[in-house]
Scaffold this motif. Sequence first.
Motif, PDB file in Angstrom:
ATOM      1  N   TRP A  57       0.791  -1.228   0.000  1.00 29.91           N
ATOM      2  CA  TRP A  57       0.000   0.000   0.000  1.00 29.91           C
ATOM      3  C   TRP A  57       0.828   1.286   0.000  1.00 29.91           C
ATOM      4  CZ3 TRP A  57       0.689   2.752   4.556  1.00 29.91           C
ATOM      5  CH2 TRP A  57       1.141   2.022   5.669  1.00 29.91           C
ATOM      6  N   SER A  58       2.140   1.168   0.101  1.00 30.80           N
ATOM      7  CA  SER A  58       2.998   2.354   0.142  1.00 30.80           C
ATOM      8  C   SER A  58       2.995   3.100  -1.189  1.00 30.80           C
ATOM      9  CB  SER A  58       4.435   1.942   0.468  1.00 30.80           C
ATOM     10  OG  SER A  58       5.319   3.021   0.190  1.00 30.80           O
ATOM     11  N   PRO A  59       2.706   4.393  -1.179  1.00 30.46           N
ATOM     12  CA  PRO A  59       2.743   5.160  -2.428  1.00 30.46           C
ATOM     13  C   PRO A  59       4.166   5.302  -2.971  1.00 30.46           C
ATOM     14  CG  PRO A  59       2.292   6.602  -0.568  1.00 30.46           C
ATOM     15  CD  PRO A  59       2.268   5.211  -0.036  1.00 30.46           C
ATOM     16  N   TRP A  60       5.170   5.172  -2.113  1.00 30.04           N
ATOM     17  CA  TRP A  60       6.553   5.303  -2.567  1.00 30.04           C
ATOM     18  C   TRP A  60       7.040   4.027  -3.261  1.00 30.04           C
ATOM     19  CZ3 TRP A  60       4.698   7.579   1.830  1.00 30.04           C
ATOM     20  CH2 TRP A  60       4.703   8.983   1.801  1.00 30.04           C
ATOM     21  N   PHE A  61       6.504   2.891  -2.872  1.00 30.19           N
ATOM     22  CA  PHE A  61       6.872   1.644  -3.556  1.00 30.19           C
ATOM     23  C   PHE A  61       6.445   1.707  -5.020  1.00 30.19           C
ATOM     24  CE2 PHE A  61       5.928  -2.715  -4.943  1.00 30.19           C
ATOM     25  CZ  PHE A  61       7.173  -3.296  -4.749  1.00 30.19           C
ATOM     26  N   GLU A  68      15.681  -1.533  -3.607  1.00 23.25           N
ATOM     27  CA  GLU A  68      16.088  -2.658  -2.760  1.00 23.25           C
ATOM     28  C   GLU A  68      15.610  -2.413  -1.333  1.00 23.25           C
ATOM     29  OE1 GLU A  68      20.220  -3.723  -3.024  1.00 23.25           O
ATOM     30  OE2 GLU A  68      20.287  -3.111  -5.140  1.00 23.25           O
ATOM     31  N   TYR A  69      14.973  -3.430  -0.754  1.00 15.86           N
ATOM     32  CA  TYR A  69      14.455  -3.339   0.610  1.00 15.86           C
ATOM     33  C   TYR A  69      15.125  -4.395   1.473  1.00 15.86           C
ATOM     34  CZ  TYR A  69      10.829  -0.253  -1.109  1.00 15.86           C
ATOM     35  OH  TYR A  69      10.165   0.811  -1.658  1.00 15.86           O
ATOM     36  N   THR A  70      15.458  -3.997   2.690  1.00 14.62           N
ATOM     37  CA  THR A  70      15.968  -4.952   3.677  1.00 14.62           C
ATOM     38  C   THR A  70      15.161  -4.780   4.956  1.00 14.62           C
ATOM     39  OG1 THR A  70      17.676  -3.388   4.384  1.00 14.62           O
ATOM     40  CG2 THR A  70      18.313  -5.015   2.732  1.00 14.62           C
ATOM     41  N   ALA A  83      14.626  -0.822   5.605  1.00 12.14           N
ATOM     42  CA  ALA A  83      15.507   0.141   4.949  1.00 12.14           C
ATOM     43  C   ALA A  83      15.328  -0.011   3.444  1.00 12.14           C
ATOM     44  CB  ALA A  83      16.957  -0.109   5.346  1.00 12.14           C
ATOM     45  N   TRP A  84      15.550   1.070   2.702  1.00 15.08           N
ATOM     46  CA  TRP A  84      15.404   1.024   1.255  1.00 15.08           C
ATOM     47  C   TRP A  84      16.517   1.810   0.585  1.00 15.08           C
ATOM     48  CZ3 TRP A  84      12.339   3.711   4.560  1.00 15.08           C
ATOM     49  CH2 TRP A  84      12.341   5.096   4.433  1.00 15.08           C
ATOM     50  N   ASP A  85      16.772   1.437  -0.648  1.00 14.40           N
ATOM     51  CA  ASP A  85      17.788   2.105  -1.455  1.00 14.40           C
ATOM     52  C   ASP A  85      17.264   2.161  -2.884  1.00 14.40           C
ATOM     53  OD1 ASP A  85      20.010   3.083  -2.750  1.00 14.40           O
ATOM     54  OD2 ASP A  85      21.406   1.640  -1.872  1.00 14.40           O
ATOM     55  N   SER A  86      17.056   3.360  -3.373  1.00 13.26           N
ATOM     56  CA  SER A  86      16.510   3.566  -4.707  1.00 13.26           C
ATOM     57  C   SER A  86      17.360   4.575  -5.466  1.00 13.26           C
ATOM     58  CB  SER A  86      15.076   4.078  -4.617  1.00 13.26           C
ATOM     59  OG  SER A  86      14.615   4.503  -5.884  1.00 13.26           O
ATOM     60  N   GLY A  92      14.731   7.670  -2.939  1.00 16.57           N
ATOM     61  CA  GLY A  92      16.012   7.859  -2.259  1.00 16.57           C
ATOM     62  C   GLY A  92      16.452   6.687  -1.408  1.00 16.57           C
ATOM     63  N   VAL A  93      17.185   7.023  -0.367  1.00 19.97           N
ATOM     64  CA  VAL A  93      17.738   6.046   0.563  1.00 19.97           C
ATOM     65  C   VAL A  93      17.228   6.409   1.950  1.00 19.97           C
ATOM     66  CG1 VAL A  93      19.873   5.174   1.598  1.00 19.97           C
ATOM     67  CG2 VAL A  93      19.814   5.760  -0.834  1.00 19.97           C
ATOM     68  N   GLY A  94      16.841   5.414   2.730  1.00 15.00           N
ATOM     69  CA  GLY A  94      16.381   5.715   4.076  1.00 15.00           C
ATOM     70  C   GLY A  94      15.986   4.479   4.844  1.00 15.00           C
ATOM     71  N   SER A  95      15.403   4.712   5.997  1.00 15.64           N
ATOM     72  CA  SER A  95      14.946   3.603   6.836  1.00 15.64           C
ATOM     73  C   SER A  95      13.843   4.083   7.771  1.00 15.64           C
ATOM     74  CB  SER A  95      16.103   3.034   7.666  1.00 15.64           C
ATOM     75  OG  SER A  95      16.541   3.983   8.616  1.00 15.64           O
TER      76      SER A  95
END
Length: 178
Positions: A57-61, A68-70, A83-86, A92-95
């Motif tokens: 449901w995430s609009p950012w996905f 990449e998601y961990t 955490a994600w890295d795009s 972007g990058v974040g957690s």
Amino acid sequence: MKFLKNLFIVIVVLAVVLVVVGFFLPKTSHVERSIVIEASQDTVFQEVNSFENYNNWSPWFKLDPDAEYTFSGPDSGVGATMAWDSEKAQVGVGSQEIVESTYPNFVKAKLLFGEDPNPGYISYTIEELGPRQSKLTWAFDADFGNNIVGRYFGMFMDGMLGPKYEEGLQALKEDIES
């Protein structure tokens, strides 16, 4: 030469005005949106208390399904981390890490973007309206402190995040109710 001198003075005065005005802008920013979901408070809580189905449901996905998601920590509750890295700037990058979880009505997560050490906080508040109806409020809070650029940025936060929160809440409603 006189033109360059006057231009320089105008630029300096403008910079000083922007800094002074910036100190009078709010230090904090708050954005929130709500939706009513035809589901029990428990069902809604379980969904937002974990990152397991977040990308459903995430609009950012949707902006970058190839990011990449961990996941680390427990599956749900305090300590659960995503955490994600795009490569796409909008993602972007974040957690995010769940830092507070009060069954059945509240979840709070710390949100970090890139190299910025100052976190934002998201929260989900679930209010039971009936046996199979809940109101979910998704909120974001940031404290910019003395960061002048952040304070200016905070003025536009509702316009930037609000529509994404509405989109995400609608997708979450559809996911839970289906």
